[in-house]
Structures are given as structure tokens and as C-alpha cells.
Write a protein that holds these residues in place. Structure first.
Motif, mmCIF file in Angstrom:
data_model
loop_
_atom_site.group_PDB
_atom_site.id
_atom_site.type_symbol
_atom_site.label_atom_id
_atom_site.label_comp_id
_atom_site.label_asym_id
_atom_site.label_seq_id
_atom_site.Cartn_x
_atom_site.Cartn_y
_atom_site.Cartn_z
ATOM 1 N N ASN A 1 49.824 41.350 36.837
ATOM 2 C CA ASN A 1 49.868 40.378 35.755
ATOM 3 C C ASN A 1 48.509 40.203 35.083
ATOM 4 N N SER A 2 47.433 40.260 35.872
ATOM 5 C CA SER A 2 46.096 40.024 35.324
ATOM 6 C C SER A 2 45.097 41.001 35.920
ATOM 7 N N ILE A 3 43.981 41.132 35.240
ATOM 8 C CA ILE A 3 42.848 41.899 35.765
ATOM 9 C C ILE A 3 41.677 40.932 35.868
ATOM 10 N N ARG A 4 41.040 40.921 37.017
ATOM 11 C CA ARG A 4 39.962 39.970 37.289
ATOM 12 C C ARG A 4 38.738 40.713 37.811
ATOM 13 N N MET A 5 37.587 40.162 37.535
ATOM 14 C CA MET A 5 36.337 40.743 38.037
ATOM 15 C C MET A 5 35.419 39.636 38.514
ATOM 16 N N THR A 6 34.806 39.861 39.652
ATOM 17 C CA THR A 6 33.773 38.975 40.168
ATOM 18 C C THR A 6 32.494 39.779 40.342
ATOM 19 N N ILE A 7 31.396 39.272 39.810
ATOM 20 C CA ILE A 7 30.081 39.885 40.015
ATOM 21 C C ILE A 7 29.276 38.956 40.910
ATOM 22 N N SER A 8 28.814 39.488 42.039
ATOM 23 C CA SER A 8 28.078 38.686 43.023
ATOM 24 C C SER A 8 26.792 39.407 43.400
ATOM 25 N N GLN A 9 25.931 38.692 44.094
ATOM 26 C CA GLN A 9 24.778 39.324 44.717
ATOM 27 C C GLN A 9 24.618 38.744 46.112
ATOM 28 N N TYR A 10 24.149 39.606 47.035
ATOM 29 C CA TYR A 10 24.000 39.139 48.412
ATOM 30 C C TYR A 10 22.681 39.624 49.001
ATOM 31 N N ARG A 11 22.244 38.865 50.009
ATOM 32 C CA ARG A 11 20.977 39.162 50.668
ATOM 33 C C ARG A 11 21.216 39.807 52.018
ATOM 34 N N LYS A 12 20.165 40.317 52.609
ATOM 35 C CA LYS A 12 20.269 41.010 53.888
ATOM 36 C C LYS A 12 20.716 40.109 55.022
ATOM 37 N N ASN A 13 20.540 38.791 54.853
ATOM 38 C CA ASN A 13 20.946 37.871 55.914
ATOM 39 C C ASN A 13 22.416 37.447 55.797
ATOM 40 N N GLY A 14 23.121 37.999 54.796
ATOM 41 C CA GLY A 14 24.541 37.694 54.631
ATOM 42 C C GLY A 14 24.829 36.601 53.620
ATOM 43 N N GLU A 15 23.799 35.951 53.073
ATOM 44 C CA GLU A 15 24.016 34.920 52.068
ATOM 45 C C GLU A 15 24.379 35.556 50.728
ATOM 46 N N TYR A 16 25.276 34.923 49.996
ATOM 47 C CA TYR A 16 25.665 35.476 48.697
ATOM 48 C C TYR A 16 25.814 34.370 47.667
ATOM 49 N N GLU A 17 25.849 34.793 46.414
ATOM 50 C CA GLU A 17 26.171 33.874 45.325
ATOM 51 C C GLU A 17 26.914 34.640 44.240
ATOM 52 N N VAL A 18 27.760 33.931 43.530
ATOM 53 C CA VAL A 18 28.554 34.529 42.455
ATOM 54 C C VAL A 18 27.801 34.401 41.145
ATOM 55 N N LEU A 19 27.676 35.516 40.432
ATOM 56 C CA LEU A 19 26.974 35.531 39.150
ATOM 57 C C LEU A 19 27.923 35.371 37.973
ATOM 58 N N GLY A 20 29.154 35.795 38.138
ATOM 59 C CA GLY A 20 30.098 35.668 37.036
ATOM 60 C C GLY A 20 31.510 36.016 37.454
ATOM 61 N N ARG A 21 32.472 35.378 36.800
ATOM 62 C CA ARG A 21 33.894 35.654 37.045
ATOM 63 C C ARG A 21 34.588 35.837 35.705
ATOM 64 N N PHE A 22 35.478 36.813 35.644
ATOM 65 C CA PHE A 22 36.117 37.168 34.389
ATOM 66 C C PHE A 22 37.591 37.481 34.644
ATOM 67 N N GLN A 23 38.420 37.180 33.656
ATOM 68 C CA GLN A 23 39.850 37.423 33.808
ATOM 69 C C GLN A 23 40.503 37.669 32.457
ATOM 70 N N GLU A 24 41.460 38.588 32.436
ATOM 71 C CA GLU A 24 42.310 38.802 31.280
ATOM 72 C C GLU A 24 43.748 38.945 31.764
ATOM 73 N N MET A 25 44.674 38.299 31.074
ATOM 74 C CA MET A 25 46.093 38.456 31.374
ATOM 75 C C MET A 25 46.587 39.694 30.635
ATOM 76 N N VAL A 26 46.960 40.742 31.362
ATOM 77 C CA VAL A 26 47.335 42.013 30.725
ATOM 78 C C VAL A 26 48.794 42.402 30.935
ATOM 79 N N ARG A 27 49.483 41.747 31.875
ATOM 80 C CA ARG A 27 50.899 42.032 32.143
ATOM 81 C C ARG A 27 51.143 43.544 32.311
ATOM 82 N N LEU A 28 50.358 44.183 33.152
ATOM 83 C CA LEU A 28 50.463 45.627 33.320
ATOM 84 C C LEU A 28 51.852 46.054 33.779
#
Length: 326
Positions: free
Chosen positions: A12-39
Motif C-alpha cells: 500500500n505504501s513505500i516508507r523510508m527511515t534514515i538513521s545514524q548509529y554509534r559504535k556503542n549501539g546508540e542511534y537517532e533518526v534523521l528523517g522519515r518519509f512515506q508515499e501511498m503508492v497502492r502497488l
């Protein structure tokens, strides 16, 4: 810091998450994107991806590529689920996708999808025993969790789009079509023997159709600021919301606060699996998750690359970029 983009191409949709993570396992999300494409729209019994659905999807992929290009060094993983899994013209579509993104598209199995759902949830919600339900456009995944461990998993080839296209009218739903769709789901659930082991377990729900229950509930309770991730809803209240949706015509569903207009034509089929499961396993509540497949892939990547457990999971309202505005 390692940057990692995950693209999830659903039915139904296509989604993307862009994240970054450190060597100690900590992460943060830089951006989230979505389009409804009804594939998966109009695939029919021959399971052919339609040209207009492909074009919508490829255009969304090109937009995602522009976002990825904003980062100098970034790893990318793109995965596809039920619609592409089932497609008879899969090879042609994979070639077009790779040409558009300059990255291959990996078609994962339903069991892999269920496992990633489990990974995304178990790291971010304090659940011990539960039935995970991920309702997509053309499939639904279920995972039995006992003592926080993944015990059983299955993927069934039914979802919001194909239930709607196979059984239900787009406007007012008739009693006959509703009965046929309900009976078909009942038969599918009856064939999953281990569902008898999750009686009275809470359901942890993923997917846009399921989250719509939470969005409508928040509007009716007037608690819109409360995050969806971890939001609890009694099954009685969920049933009442479904009654409202089922009893409405297409325009009325599109005007219902909390229900996105672009879901109005498939929302009855999208909500039906969880409503039937409430009855089938005698569950009295649902807990909603905004963390699922993409987060599961991210957490697996962090653990594999760093050797550390995930630290400081940051799941908030922005995980679901689809508006619940009418």
C-alpha cells in the motif's frame, strides 16, 4: 557515526527511515518519509503489478533517492514485501526499481517480515506475552511472543487492499460481502493451530489500518497529543469504532476524524483482521506499535555491526508520517 537508510516497499505504501548509529549501539533518526503508492492495486488473480501502480512507486523511489543524496556516506537497504513477493512480473519491476535507485531491491519472505516486526517491537515496548499483528496491503504477519521470545510466526496472503478488492464494495458495505470476507478470514485463522495458544493474549498491532483505530480513538477521547506507540485500546472500544466505520459510506468514512481520506476505500478490509482476531483469541485489548519492520532491520544492523545491544530507542509520534487529518 554510520548512516543507514532503510526503504520498506509494501503493498500500500513505500516508507523510508534514515538513521545514524554509534559504535556503542546508540542511534537517532534523521528523517522519515512515506508515499501511498497502492502497488498491489488491481493485481488480480494473475498477480500482475499494474503499470500505473509501478509508475507511482518508481516516482516515489526517485524522490527518496534525492533525500539519500543529501548524505555523503550512507548505507542503503531496500526491501519489498507481499506485493512484489507475489508478482508474476517481479523481475521486470526489480529491474526498474534498481535503475531508479541505483540500489537493488531485496524481496524478503513473509517469515522474515514477521521476524523484523518482532525485533522492532521487542526492543521498544515492555511486552512479555502477546500476539503481534502486522496488517499490510496484501499480507498479514502474526508472531506469538511468550516471555519476550518469538515462538511462532506466519504470513498470510490477505491484507487491506486484496480483502477490499476481493470481497467488499468501495462505498457502502453490504451484509453479504461483509459475511463473505469475515468467513474467509475465519477459515484462515482456523488453519493456524498455534493461535489456540495465544488465547487472552493482548494484540500488538502494526500497520496503517490498525493504527487508524488508535487515531480515531485519540480524536474521540480528545487526547491527540498522546503518542500512538504504546497506546492501549480495549477491544470493546475498538469494536465500537469498527461499527462506526463499517456503517458509514465512502464519503462518511473519509470525513471521520482520525481516518485519512486515502484509506477510506480500504479501511474496512484493513481493520477486519484485528476485529476478527479479538473474537478468535478472546483478546481484550490492543497495544499499538509505531516500530516494526524498518526498526527491526535497523536494530539487527546495529547489533551485527557494533556487537552491542540497541541503546536509547527513540520511537515517537514522527514514526508514522501519514497524517490522521481528515
Amino acid at each position: 557515526m554510520t548512516k543507514f537508510a532503510i526503504i520498506d516497499l509494501g503493498s500500500n505504501s513505500i516508507r523510508m527511515t534514515i538513521s545514524q548509529y554509534r559504535k556503542n549501539g546508540e542511534y537517532e533518526v534523521l528523517g522519515r518519509f512515506q508515499e501511498m503508492v497502492r502497488l498491489s492495486a488491481g493485481m488480480g488473480r494473475k498477480r500482475v503489478l499494474q503499470s500505473d501502480a509501478i509508475d507511482r512507486t518508481i516516482q516515489a523511489v526517485k524522490e527518496f533517492k534525492k533525500e539519500i543524496a543529501k548524505y555523503d556516506q550512507i548505507n542503503v537497504r531496500a526491501v519489498a514485501t507481499a506485493a512484489v513477493r507475489q508478482a508474476s512480473n517481479q523481475e521486470e519491476f526489480l529491474e526498474r526499481f534498481q535503475s531508479a535507485l541505483d540500489q537493488p531491491l531485496e524481496v524478503i519472505s513473509g517469515i522474515q517480515e514477521a521476524h523484523y516486526d518482532y525485533m522492532g517491537i521487542i526492543e521498544t515496548l515492555p511486552i512479555d506475552n502477546a500476539l503481534i499483528l502486522d496488517t499490510g496491503g496484501a499480507s498479514l504477519e502474526m508472531v506469538m511472543v511468550r516471555d519476550r521470545k518469538e515462538i511462532h510466526a506466519i504470513s498470510l496472503p490477505v491484507g487491506a487492499v486484496n480483502i477490499s478488492e476481493t470481497y467488499l464494495e468501495k462505498d457502502k458495505i453490504s451484509a453479504v460481502s461483509f459475511f463473505k470476507s469475515s468467513t474467509a478470514l475465519q477459515r484462515l485463522f482456523r488453519d493456524v493451530s498455534w493461535l489456540l495458544e495465544v488465547r487472552n493474549f493482548p494484540i500488538v498491532a502494526i500497520g496503517g489500518s490498525n493504527r487508524t483505530l488508535a487515531k480515531i480513538s485519540r480524536r474521540q477521547r480528545e487526547v491527540v497529543g498522546l503518542p500512538i506507540h504504546g497506546y492501549h485500546l480495549p477491544s470493546d472500544e475498538a469494536n465500537h469504532i469498527f461499527e462506526q466505520v463499517l456503517g458509514s459510506n465512502l464519503k462518511e468514512r473519509g470525513d471521520l476524524p482520525g481516518l485519512a481520506k486515502n484509506r477510506a476505500d480500504i479501511i474496512v478490509g484493513g481493520m477486519l483482521p484485528i476485529i476478527k482476531l479479538f473474537q478468535y483469541i478472546d483478546s481484550d485489548q490492543v497495544i499499538f506499535s509505531q516500530s516494526g519492520l524498518r526498526e527491526g532491520i535497523l536494530f539487527e544492523e546495529i547489533q551485527k555491526v557494533t556487537g552491542h545491544e540497541v541503546l536509547d530507542p527513540r520511537v515517537d509520534e514522527s514514526v508514522d508520517t501519514e497524517s490522521d487529518e481528515t
